[in-house]
Design a protein around this motif. Sequence first.
Motif, short mmCIF file in Angstrom:
data_model
loop_
_atom_site.label_atom_id
_atom_site.label_comp_id
_atom_site.label_asym_id
_atom_site.label_seq_id
_atom_site.Cartn_x
_atom_site.Cartn_y
_atom_site.Cartn_z
N GLU A 1 94.03 39.70 11.81
CA GLU A 1 93.25 38.48 11.98
C GLU A 1 93.34 37.96 13.41
O GLU A 1 92.36 37.45 13.96
CB GLU A 1 93.73 37.40 11.02
N ALA A 2 94.51 38.09 14.02
CA ALA A 2 94.68 37.67 15.41
C ALA A 2 93.77 38.48 16.32
O ALA A 2 93.10 37.92 17.18
CB ALA A 2 96.14 37.81 15.83
N ARG A 3 93.74 39.79 16.13
CA ARG A 3 92.87 40.64 16.95
C ARG A 3 91.41 40.22 16.78
O ARG A 3 90.66 40.18 17.76
CB ARG A 3 93.06 42.12 16.60
N ALA A 4 91.01 39.93 15.57
CA ALA A 4 89.63 39.51 15.31
C ALA A 4 89.32 38.18 16.01
O ALA A 4 88.23 37.99 16.54
CB ALA A 4 89.37 39.39 13.82
N ALA A 5 90.30 37.27 16.02
CA ALA A 5 90.09 35.98 16.69
C ALA A 5 89.91 36.17 18.19
O ALA A 5 89.12 35.47 18.82
CB ALA A 5 91.27 35.04 16.40
N TYR A 6 90.67 37.11 18.76
CA TYR A 6 90.58 37.36 20.20
C TYR A 6 89.29 38.09 20.58
O TYR A 6 88.88 38.04 21.73
CB TYR A 6 91.76 38.19 20.67
#
Length: 85
Positions: free
Chosen positions: A79-84
């Motif tokens: 999810e963090a990668r997707a947010a970035y």
Amino acid sequence: AQYETTLRLTREALGPDHIAVAQILLRLGDLRRRQARYDDALATLAEAERILTPLGAPDLGQVHIYQGAVLRELARHAEARAAYA
């Protein structure tokens, strides 16, 4: 407490969907992240995102950076990668 007071007064003066409200929410979300209040941070940042998205405001990028940082702290790496992104 100052962010909350400023947020309340700004909402009263300018309305709940004003860009200034979103900018305060952005700062408050980052503060909550730094306080390790991750659920509160995500909720606050989501509200800022809701306001900024239809405006196409440049601050939306900063919202995503802060969301990614919170998600990374929670070990929610995908999810963090997707947010970035």
